[in-house]
Design a protein around this motif. Structure first.
Motif, mmCIF file in Angstrom:
data_model
loop_
_atom_site.group_PDB
_atom_site.id
_atom_site.type_symbol
_atom_site.label_atom_id
_atom_site.label_comp_id
_atom_site.label_asym_id
_atom_site.label_seq_id
_atom_site.Cartn_x
_atom_site.Cartn_y
_atom_site.Cartn_z
ATOM 1 N N ASP A 225 0.845 -1.195 0.000
ATOM 2 C CA ASP A 225 0.000 0.000 0.000
ATOM 3 C C ASP A 225 0.878 1.241 0.000
ATOM 4 O OD1 ASP A 225 -2.023 1.811 0.209
ATOM 5 O OD2 ASP A 225 -2.580 1.315 2.260
ATOM 6 N N THR A 226 0.635 2.153 -0.934
ATOM 7 C CA THR A 226 1.397 3.402 -0.971
ATOM 8 C C THR A 226 0.520 4.597 -0.604
ATOM 9 O OG1 THR A 226 0.929 3.671 -3.339
ATOM 10 C CG2 THR A 226 2.941 2.496 -2.742
ATOM 11 N N ALA A 227 -0.640 4.333 -0.046
ATOM 12 C CA ALA A 227 -1.519 5.434 0.362
ATOM 13 C C ALA A 227 -0.993 6.063 1.649
ATOM 14 C CB ALA A 227 -2.942 4.923 0.588
ATOM 15 N N ILE A 228 -1.434 7.277 1.916
ATOM 16 C CA ILE A 228 -1.017 7.976 3.123
ATOM 17 C C ILE A 228 -1.404 7.155 4.342
ATOM 18 C CG2 ILE A 228 -1.331 10.053 4.508
ATOM 19 C CD1 ILE A 228 -1.775 11.589 1.951
ATOM 20 N N GLY A 229 -0.456 6.910 5.235
ATOM 21 C CA GLY A 229 -0.690 6.052 6.381
ATOM 22 C C GLY A 229 -1.517 6.724 7.458
ATOM 23 N N SER A 230 -2.143 5.879 8.305
ATOM 24 C CA SER A 230 -2.901 6.353 9.441
ATOM 25 C C SER A 230 -2.044 6.193 10.691
ATOM 26 C CB SER A 230 -4.194 5.544 9.591
ATOM 27 O OG SER A 230 -4.972 5.626 8.420
ATOM 28 N N PRO A 231 -2.362 6.940 11.746
ATOM 29 C CA PRO A 231 -1.593 6.792 12.982
ATOM 30 C C PRO A 231 -1.574 5.336 13.426
ATOM 31 C CG PRO A 231 -3.023 8.709 13.097
ATOM 32 C CD PRO A 231 -3.393 7.974 11.842
ATOM 33 N N ILE A 232 -0.423 4.864 13.895
ATOM 34 C CA ILE A 232 -0.301 3.477 14.285
ATOM 35 C C ILE A 232 -1.090 3.213 15.557
ATOM 36 C CG2 ILE A 232 1.758 3.677 15.742
ATOM 37 C CD1 ILE A 232 2.823 1.210 14.162
ATOM 38 N N THR A 233 -1.732 2.042 15.646
ATOM 39 C CA THR A 233 -2.578 1.697 16.784
ATOM 40 C C THR A 233 -2.148 0.362 17.367
ATOM 41 O OG1 THR A 233 -4.179 0.514 15.404
ATOM 42 C CG2 THR A 233 -4.516 2.898 15.686
ATOM 43 N N ASP A 234 -2.739 0.020 18.522
ATOM 44 C CA ASP A 234 -2.469 -1.285 19.126
ATOM 45 C C ASP A 234 -2.839 -2.404 18.166
ATOM 46 O OD1 ASP A 234 -1.629 0.008 21.392
ATOM 47 O OD2 ASP A 234 -3.488 -0.278 22.500
ATOM 48 N N LYS A 235 -3.905 -2.187 17.401
ATOM 49 C CA LYS A 235 -4.347 -3.205 16.438
ATOM 50 C C LYS A 235 -3.275 -3.432 15.376
ATOM 51 C CE LYS A 235 -8.159 -4.329 13.307
ATOM 52 N NZ LYS A 235 -9.473 -3.870 12.759
ATOM 53 N N THR A 236 -2.630 -2.342 14.921
ATOM 54 C CA THR A 236 -1.569 -2.463 13.921
ATOM 55 C C THR A 236 -0.393 -3.254 14.476
ATOM 56 O OG1 THR A 236 -2.192 -0.263 13.111
ATOM 57 C CG2 THR A 236 -0.103 -1.173 12.343
ATOM 58 N N VAL A 237 0.019 -2.933 15.706
ATOM 59 C CA VAL A 237 1.148 -3.629 16.334
ATOM 60 C C VAL A 237 0.814 -5.106 16.525
ATOM 61 C CG1 VAL A 237 2.589 -3.750 18.392
ATOM 62 C CG2 VAL A 237 1.940 -1.527 17.452
ATOM 63 N N THR A 238 -0.410 -5.396 16.962
ATOM 64 C CA THR A 238 -0.825 -6.789 17.174
ATOM 65 C C THR A 238 -0.795 -7.580 15.879
ATOM 66 O OG1 THR A 238 -2.224 -6.162 19.049
ATOM 67 C CG2 THR A 238 -2.690 -8.277 17.986
ATOM 68 N N ALA A 239 -1.292 -6.962 14.791
ATOM 69 C CA ALA A 239 -1.321 -7.648 13.496
ATOM 70 C C ALA A 239 0.093 -7.916 12.983
ATOM 71 C CB ALA A 239 -2.108 -6.814 12.485
ATOM 72 N N ALA A 240 0.987 -6.947 13.175
ATOM 73 C CA ALA A 240 2.349 -7.081 12.659
ATOM 74 C C ALA A 240 3.140 -8.159 13.403
ATOM 75 C CB ALA A 240 3.077 -5.743 12.743
ATOM 76 N N THR A 241 2.826 -8.378 14.673
ATOM 77 C CA THR A 241 3.629 -9.296 15.502
ATOM 78 C C THR A 241 2.897 -10.588 15.849
ATOM 79 O OG1 THR A 241 2.856 -8.165 17.515
ATOM 80 C CG2 THR A 241 4.911 -7.382 16.529
ATOM 81 N N LYS A 242 1.711 -10.799 15.278
ATOM 82 C CA LYS A 242 0.922 -11.990 15.610
ATOM 83 C C LYS A 242 1.699 -13.299 15.392
ATOM 84 C CE LYS A 242 -3.638 -14.063 14.926
ATOM 85 N NZ LYS A 242 -3.165 -15.444 14.769
ATOM 86 N N PRO A 243 2.467 -13.454 14.283
ATOM 87 C CA PRO A 243 3.220 -14.712 14.116
ATOM 88 C C PRO A 243 4.190 -14.990 15.259
ATOM 89 C CG PRO A 243 3.132 -13.506 12.050
ATOM 90 C CD PRO A 243 2.610 -12.580 13.108
ATOM 91 N N LEU A 244 4.786 -13.941 15.829
ATOM 92 C CA LEU A 244 5.714 -14.132 16.938
ATOM 93 C C LEU A 244 4.965 -14.525 18.209
ATOM 94 C CD1 LEU A 244 8.004 -11.027 16.335
ATOM 95 C CD2 LEU A 244 8.253 -13.337 15.423
ATOM 96 N N THR A 245 3.824 -13.871 18.441
ATOM 97 C CA THR A 245 3.016 -14.202 19.613
ATOM 98 C C THR A 245 2.521 -15.638 19.533
ATOM 99 O OG1 THR A 245 2.305 -11.883 19.781
ATOM 100 C CG2 THR A 245 0.994 -13.532 20.951
ATOM 101 N N ASP A 246 2.044 -16.021 18.344
ATOM 102 C CA ASP A 246 1.539 -17.385 18.161
ATOM 103 C C ASP A 246 2.650 -18.419 18.348
ATOM 104 O OD1 ASP A 246 -0.902 -16.288 17.623
ATOM 105 O OD2 ASP A 246 -0.790 -16.544 15.446
ATOM 106 N N ALA A 247 3.893 -18.029 18.009
ATOM 107 C CA ALA A 247 5.023 -18.961 18.144
ATOM 108 C C ALA A 247 5.593 -18.976 19.564
ATOM 109 C CB ALA A 247 6.127 -18.588 17.158
ATOM 110 N N GLY A 248 5.028 -18.170 20.456
ATOM 111 C CA GLY A 248 5.472 -18.178 21.843
ATOM 112 C C GLY A 248 6.707 -17.347 22.124
ATOM 113 N N TRP A 249 7.044 -16.397 21.243
ATOM 114 C CA TRP A 249 8.202 -15.544 21.502
ATOM 115 C C TRP A 249 7.911 -14.649 22.705
ATOM 116 C CZ3 TRP A 249 11.883 -13.746 17.146
ATOM 117 C CH2 TRP A 249 12.199 -14.830 16.320
ATOM 118 N N GLN A 250 8.944 -14.384 23.479
ATOM 119 C CA GLN A 250 8.791 -13.605 24.708
ATOM 120 C C GLN A 250 8.490 -12.146 24.387
ATOM 121 O OE1 GLN A 250 12.240 -13.627 27.222
ATOM 122 N NE2 GLN A 250 11.262 -12.513 28.885
ATOM 123 N N HIS A 251 7.471 -11.589 25.045
ATOM 124 C CA HIS A 251 7.081 -10.193 24.845
ATOM 125 C C HIS A 251 7.433 -9.402 26.104
ATOM 126 C CE1 HIS A 251 3.680 -7.002 24.450
ATOM 127 N NE2 HIS A 251 4.828 -6.548 23.978
#
Length: 357
Positions: A225-251
């Protein structure tokens, strides 16, 4: 230049040589070129926080700055207005004189036949520990497979630019970058002449599987996506790191930094909440890394605040579940080699602070 005095000829030639050297050493980035019926013309921007944009006229010892602009967008618009029909992206092909000069700098190839070295045994390892392999070959394979991208080399041949046919997504590959410095820069724009929307950088030691994941994502035109971005939210962070959370990586949370690390603590992803709230800051919002620590990584990829969450999730998925290969002994001895490496310690390279065009 028969009308010029000897000193004037020397002055013109010196200026042309300086322009050539600036292009060759990557200090002057050429956005587009054209042929005006008599000679080559081009438009480019000097790199740096206050870099000016210039209109170049002529070739070889006659190249000169014919006009200057306050911004890359203004320069490109003016250039397109005059040379719309002949305008092509990237620098012009080398002239005969430049090609001859480049050839004289190329060392003669060794003609003596050498026995092929025995291939070392390899073993499968997590993607973040895999070999970097040949980054240039990875880019060439990507470009050969995807006709929507066009390849451009700089005059010095030490940098390659790959530009999508929409001219809103661009890749810069620096071939001889220091292993711990930026060797790849991906930048996205809302339009061909707009400010940069988001960008991601990677060092020269980034493992091949990680780069292949990045390039595969860029090849899927429906996903970036090259459209103007929106302010980053908790939902954005959760979506970006979900594979790590699902794999049990330490947060963990350390002040402004949120970190996800594997069990052996030699790979992870970091989110900088301060950088996320300051989009114009040169600090990296996201850092993907592997090595002894995040402050002294073996490799790192850094991304700006509006980098798409699905791209970051793809990289996180590769870290969590991807695999690659490397020489068996190198895999066994990696911690020893990293501790005695001759590479000087260097801070993580954040996203590029170059002008947005």
């Amino acid at each position: 230049m028969p009308w010029c005095t000897r000193s004037e000829i020397r002055e013109v030639s010196n200026e042309a040589q300086k322009i050539h050297d600036d292009i060759r050493h990557g200090q002057l980035l050429i956005h587009a070129h054209a042929h005006d019926g008599h000679t080559t013309v081009a438009v480019g921007t000097y790199l740096g926080r206050n870099g000016k944009s210039v209109y170049l006229h002529g070739e070889d010892h006659l190249r000169q700055v014919a006009d200057t602009f306050d911004s890359p967008a203004g320069a490109l618009l003016a250039f397109e207005k005059v040379h719309r029909a002949e305008m092509r992206p990237g620098p012009a092909p080398l002239t005969d004189t430049e090609r001859a000069a480049a050839q004289t700098r190329t060392p003669l190839a060794l003609t003596a036949a050498k026995p092929e070295p025995a291939r070392p045994e390899t073993q499968t390892v997590p993607a973040y520990l895999a070999n970097a392999d040949d980054h240039d070959a990875l880019l060439d394979t990507f470009l050969d497979a995807h006709g929507a991208w066009e390849k451009w080399r700089t005059f010095s041949d030490d940098t390659t630019h790959a530009i999508h046919e929409s001219q809103t997504l661009r890749i810069e590959r620096v071939h001889e970058a220091h292993p711990r410095e930026t060797a790849w820069t991906v930048a996205a724009y809302e339009t061909p002449v707009s400010d940069r929307m988001w960008h991601l950088t990677a060092t020269g030691t980034t493992p091949a599987p990680v780069l292949q994941t990045l390039l595969h994502h860029l090849a899927d035109g429906d996903r970036w996506d090259t459209a103007i971005g929106s302010p980053i939210t908790d939902k954005t962070v959760t979506a970006a790191t979900k594979p790590l959370t699902d794999a049990g990586w330490q947060h963990t949370v350390d002040g402004r930094w949120l970190r996800w690390t594997n069990a052996s603590q030699d790979a992870g992803v970091q989110f900088d909440a301060f950088a996320a709230q300051n989009p114009n800051s040169p600090l990296a919002t996201w850092t993907v890394w592997a090595g002894p620590s995040i402050n002294q990584p073996t490799w790192a990829a850094c991304a700006s605040v509006y980098t798409p969450a699905n791209l970051l999730a793809d990289l996180a998925e590769e870290l969590a579940h991807g695999t690659g290969t490397r020489p068996a002994r190198a895999a066994q001895d990696r911690h020893t080699k990293e501790s005695v490496s001759s590479l000087p310690a260097a801070p993580i390279q954040g996203p590029s602070t170059r002008p947005r065009h």
